[in-house]
Design an enzyme around this catalytic site. Structure first.
Site, PDB file in Angstrom:
ATOM      1  N   HIS A 101       9.890   0.093   7.912  1.00 11.12           N
ATOM      2  CA  HIS A 101       9.529  -0.156   6.526  1.00 11.12           C
ATOM      3  C   HIS A 101      10.375   0.690   5.582  1.00 11.12           C
ATOM      4  CE1 HIS A 101       7.106   0.520   2.808  1.00 11.12           C
ATOM      5  NE2 HIS A 101       7.016  -0.785   2.894  1.00 11.12           N
ATOM      6  N   HIS A 102      10.436   1.992   5.845  1.00 12.00           N
ATOM      7  CA  HIS A 102      11.323   2.839   5.052  1.00 12.00           C
ATOM      8  C   HIS A 102      11.619   4.129   5.805  1.00 12.00           C
ATOM      9  CE1 HIS A 102       7.519   4.823   3.602  1.00 12.00           C
ATOM     10  NE2 HIS A 102       8.276   5.885   3.699  1.00 12.00           N
ATOM     11  N   GLN A 164      11.957  11.154   8.366  1.00  7.90           N
ATOM     12  CA  GLN A 164      10.657  10.500   8.441  1.00  7.90           C
ATOM     13  C   GLN A 164      10.870   8.992   8.453  1.00  7.90           C
ATOM     14  OE1 GLN A 164       7.896   9.473   5.008  1.00  7.90           O
ATOM     15  NE2 GLN A 164       7.036  11.427   5.647  1.00  7.90           N
ATOM     16  N   HIS A 166       8.873   5.306   8.674  1.00  7.30           N
ATOM     17  CA  HIS A 166       7.597   4.593   8.571  1.00  7.30           C
ATOM     18  C   HIS A 166       7.748   3.233   9.258  1.00  7.30           C
ATOM     19  CE1 HIS A 166       4.568   2.295   5.788  1.00  7.30           C
ATOM     20  NE2 HIS A 166       4.115   2.445   7.019  1.00  7.30           N
ATOM     21  N   HIS A 236      10.836   2.128  -5.746  1.00  7.18           N
ATOM     22  CA  HIS A 236      10.066   1.848  -4.539  1.00  7.18           C
ATOM     23  C   HIS A 236       8.620   1.542  -4.890  1.00  7.18           C
ATOM     24  CE1 HIS A 236       8.729   1.909  -0.386  1.00  7.18           C
ATOM     25  NE2 HIS A 236       7.781   2.765  -0.706  1.00  7.18           N
ATOM     26  N   HIS A 238       5.284  -1.130  -2.903  1.00  8.23           N
ATOM     27  CA  HIS A 238       5.010  -2.034  -1.798  1.00  8.23           C
ATOM     28  C   HIS A 238       4.998  -3.464  -2.335  1.00  8.23           C
ATOM     29  CE1 HIS A 238       3.088   1.439   0.717  1.00  8.23           C
ATOM     30  NE2 HIS A 238       4.391   1.557   0.569  1.00  8.23           N
ATOM     31  N   MET A 308       2.594   2.088  -3.936  1.00  7.14           N
ATOM     32  CA  MET A 308       3.344   3.260  -4.394  1.00  7.14           C
ATOM     33  C   MET A 308       4.080   2.897  -5.674  1.00  7.14           C
ATOM     34  SD  MET A 308       4.991   5.199  -1.081  1.00  7.14           S
ATOM     35  CE  MET A 308       3.943   6.108   0.065  1.00  7.14           C
TER      36      MET A 308
END
Length: 886
Positions: A101-102, A164, A166, A236, A238, A308
């Site tokens: 996703h990111h 990180q 996701h 950014h 969703h 977000m």
């Protein structure tokens, strides 16, 4: 919600620091303790890759992970393999939105875990985490401007990188394959003069009611740091986000930083106009959402069912003031949003075939995949990305690079290869019209994933819009032959200059650059002010310099620069000048300079450290008679007669003529009166350019925003050159072979004309080209000089910068053998290459629509619409009522 806030605090605001290891132990760790990567993660077993003596790459990848549930956040860390200071100058993602996703890349001093990887719920870093990079939705690579880097290592920089990832919807992992998504970094040990940073604007309390058609989420903060210069942004949200817009608000005026649909590839997009943010400004952002289709309220959070509202602002600052990471999570000025530009409230339409799928919306996945196959794409609906022509072919054909060689241009070979190229591209484009069954059959070797049909087609359309046409143009800059009279070469709109992006002189950073010129060897000579600055305290009301106590500038103020390598070849002028201004060089190579504090003109031998060869004017004595000047600005020396012309200047409005030995001959000109100045009237005659073969002297009449030309023998006015695009100022001019080059000044409040450079046909006065730099931006371009081959140098007195611009007609041709066909790659010096919009517009059956929709970094069409309200670096005294001095 509380958990998310705790995670946010942990990521951004903690401030404890822990120790780190020596570089030897780190390299040993990488050598002896390689990660146990899956075979599906080829290329990731060597995380540190040397590039040259100063540069290296880090390949930061997930170590072959398989998430077991949707909305899994995995983190992994990698230590910087050196303890000394280094700079990240490039990012290259390796991920697909089919599985990820990111991704976020953080810099910190100690990760939250020492494991090979961990659940990010445990935390990201134990100290403050700085976001360096963000990726989502198959975004293309992020390019930093040259000279800009994220500082890591050393005493103040991050010691660890934490990645990180996701994983939204894990349906892609039904086969239990291992994922090695990540990002590759290019680092250099060479100090960068400008330090990059990230400013994150993020809402933490937005609630989107179910069924609500329009919901605005506003963020605003006062900026209280040293100036930052924004060069890229990323939005950014969703699935519910429609548009995200960011602005700088200064004195009630809104300046756009960036506006984009979060449903497009969430790349860092270059800002359309340069934006500087200073102390006291307000940064404001708005996200527009819809709650339609939801049965319950949606909150800000980290899962796919949450939302977000993030705006990432990538900026650079001067190294001595650099701050690496800043955040804004409040709305401290809600009232200002009453005057937000209407564009911020208008969703950006996104065609169904442009929408990059959110992997975590299972209910629409199959439906959207099917619709992608059934709907043919139009060229104007495709998403563009950046890349040069060669990498374009590599992506298009899906083949490795077989043969590349540089050869001399051959028109017949070019014609044949162009035909092959068009045929090959047409073959790929035709895939858009495949029936669903044909499309599925053609992608059996690609895991049967219908999405890849679309992606394969998009390889062709994700192109750079600023790549230039492959026209073969020859521009003659030769002088007339003896006996042929005063022939003046004609020039048309086929002339174009662009910044030479490989020229390192832009990072010399001397003092205020007041003058530039070329010597007989074609070396660049610059005149600068060292540590002295012209400001409102420099002169009294009678134009007498008030800072004599500082003494003369103690460093060399004249630098001779190699025009290709930017190496300093020679320097002089130490302890001679107080406020340097104009510089010109005669045919013998002598330097002619002016000093506005001394009110004098000097002739200098470039090879001698002795006293000046000639001095005109009286030291520190302003005046208007035959023996005095008042802040003289420039000098021109006739190459045939040796006659000297001085523009004088800020407090006199005249041109003064002297004999070669310095004897006063005559003068002409008077101060302007009213809004319509007459010929021969001046308001700061600021720069001179001789046109010897026509017997003319042209003057940049700065505050009148025009160029006046006079006969050198009779002083008779010949013509005025004035264009609306000049705005109110013309700072400097330079003449060479039928072309007149000029730079204007910073626009006044509410003026629209940006600060930029101009190329004019001298015969007609017509503007045939406009140019601006890519690296940094013009603020007060103070002087300009051009050579016979069309190379142009500009010096800026505010940014202390020198730029080099070159003709794009200087072509290099590459033969590229790809998948059995040979094509021509044509690159101009300082140019981006081939413009496929123009390329296909000239061919029957192709539309150029869609190729010109996005400008890449470095487009010379970008505009500077700054309101000009910044404090100026130069003033004449008394301060003019309508214009700043320089």
């Amino acid at each position: 919600m509380a958990g998310f806030r705790s995670l946010l605090v942990l990521l951004v605001f903690q401030s404890s620091c822990l120790g780190f290891r020596s570089p030897l132990s780190v390299f040993k760790r990488f050598k002896e303790t390689s990660r146990s990567f899956s075979n599906e993660c080829l290329g990731t077993t060597r995380p540190v890759i040397p590039i040259d003596s100063s540069d290296f790459a880090l390949d930061i990848r997930m170590p072959g992970v398989t998430p077991k549930q949707s909305d899994t956040y995995f983190c992994m860390s990698m230590r910087l393999p050196v303890d000394e200071e280094a700079f990240v100058i490039d990012f290259k993602p390796s991920a697909s939105m089919d599985t990820v996703h990111h991704m976020l890349l953080f810099g910190c001093n100690m990760p939250a875990s020492t494991g090979n990887y961990w659940f990010c719920d445990e935390g990201t870093c134990t100290d403050k985490a700085n976001i360096l990079y963000a990726w989502a939705r198959n975004a293309p690579p992020t390019r930093l401007p040259k000279g800009v880097g994220f500082r890591v290592g050393g005493e103040t920089g991050s010691k660890y990188f934490v990645l990180q990832v996701h994983y939204g919807d894990i349906s892609a992992f039904r086969d239990n394959h291992k994922d090695c998504s990540g990002v590759s970094l290019h680092l250099t040990r060479l100090p960068q003069p400008l330090i990059a940073g990230m400013y994150l604007m993020m809402s933490v309390d937005t609630v989107i009611p179910a069924g609500e058609k329009v919901v605005n989420s506003d963020i605003s903060c006062h900026y209280k740091k040293y100036p930052m210069h924004v060069f890229a942004y990323r939005v950014h949200t969703h699935h519910l986000g429609k548009v995200v817009s960011g602005y700088r608000v200064r004195n009630g005026q809104w300046t756009l930083i960036g506006r984009q649909s979060p449903q497009l590839p969430q790349a860092f997009y270059p800002v359309e106009h340069p934006v500087d943010v200073s102390f006291g400004d307000i940064l404001a952002a708005r996200c527009v959402f819809t709650g339609e289709g939801r049965t319950e309220a949606t909150h800000i959070g980290g899962t796919s069912s949450d939302e977000m509202c993030n705006l990432y602002i990538m900026y650079y600052m001067e190294a001595k003031h650099a701050v690496s990471f800043m955040t804004c999570t409040q709305n401290v000025a809600p009232d200002i949003f009453r005057t937000i530009p209407p564009e911020a409230n208008i969703p950006i339409p996104v065609k169904s075939d442009m929408v990059m799928m959110h992997g975590h919306h299972k209910e629409t996945e199959n439906k959207d995949k099917a619709s992608i196959l059934q709907q043919p794409k139009r060229e104007e609906e495709e998403v563009l990305e950046q890349g040069d022509f060669y990498s374009l072919l590599s992506k298009l054909l899906g083949e490795r690079e077989d043969v590349v060689h540089v050869h001399k241009y051959n028109p017949t070979e070019k014609a044949e290869s162009e035909s092959d190229l068009v045929a090959e591209i047409a073959n790929v484009v035709q895939k858009k019209d495949l029936s669903p069954s044909d499309a599925r059959e053609s992608t059996e070797h690609e895991r049967g994933n219908a999405i890849l049909v679309r992606d394969r087609i998009h390889k062709f359309h994700r192109l750079v819009s600023t790549l230039r046409p492959a026209d073969s143009r020859v521009l003659s800059l030769q002088q007339p032959l003896p006996g042929e009279g005063t022939w003046e070469p004609e020039h048309t709109g086929d002339f174009h200059v662009e910044e030479a992006l490989d020229w390192p002189g832009v990072y010399l950073l001397p003092g205020q650059v007041s003058g530039v010129a070329l010597d007989p060897k074609n070396n660049l000579v610059i005149f600068h002010r060292g540590d002295h600055v012209w400001d409102g305290n420099s002169f009294d009301s009678k134009f007498v310099y008030q800072q004599r106590g500082l003494g003369p500038i103690e460093e060399d103020t004249i630098l001779v620069i190699d025009p290709n390598s930017a190496a300093v070849l020679q320097s002089s002028g130490k302890n001679l000048f107080y406020l340097p201004h104009g510089l010109s060089i005669d045919k013998e190579g002598n330097y002619w300079v002016t000093d506005v504090a001394l009110h004098q003109v000097f002739k200098l031998d470039p090879d001698s450290k002795e006293a000046p060869l000639l001095i005109l004017g009286r030291s520190m004595q302003p005046g208007s008679d035959h023996n005095h000047f008042c802040q003289p600005t420039d000098v021109a020396v006739d190459p045939d007669t040796g006659t000297i012309y001085v523009s004088d200047g800020y407090c006199n409005s005249r041109i003064v003529q002297f004999s070669p030995s310095g004897k006063y001959i005559t003068q002409w000109g008077e101060e302007s009166t009213g809004d319509s100045p007459k010929p021969g009237q001046f308001s700061v005659p600021h720069s001179l350019a001789l046109v010897p073969h026509l017997g003319q002297l042209c003057v940049a009449d700065r505050e009148n925003g025009r160029i006046q030309c006079f006969k050198t023998d009779t002083k008779e006015f010949v013509r005025e050159i004035k264009h609306a695009s000049f705005g109110r100022n013309v700072f400097a001019i330079s003449y060479v072979s039928g072309l007149l080059f000029a730079v204007n000044g910073k626009p006044y409040f509410e003026d629209q004309e940006p600060v930029q450079g101009f190329v004019m046909n001298f015969s007609s006065g017509e503007i045939i080209d406009i140019f601006k730099p890519v690296r940094k931006h013009f603020d007060m371009p103070h002087d300009i000089t051009a050579s016979e081959d069309g190379t142009v140098f500009v010096g800026d007195a505010h940014t202390n910068t020198i730029w080099k611009f070159t003709l794009t007609e200087k072509m290099e041709h590459r033969s590229v053998k790809k998948a059995g066909i040979e094509v021509q790659e044509i690159k101009g010096k300082g140019s981006g290459g081939l413009n496929l919009g123009n390329f296909f517009a000239s061919r029957k059956g192709y539309s150029r629509k869609g190729f010109d929709r996005l400008s890449t970094e470095g487009s010379d069409q970008e505009k500077d619409e700054d309101d000009g309200s910044e404090s100026e670096e130069e003033y004449s005294a008394p301060l003019p009522t309508t214009a700043p001095s320089s």
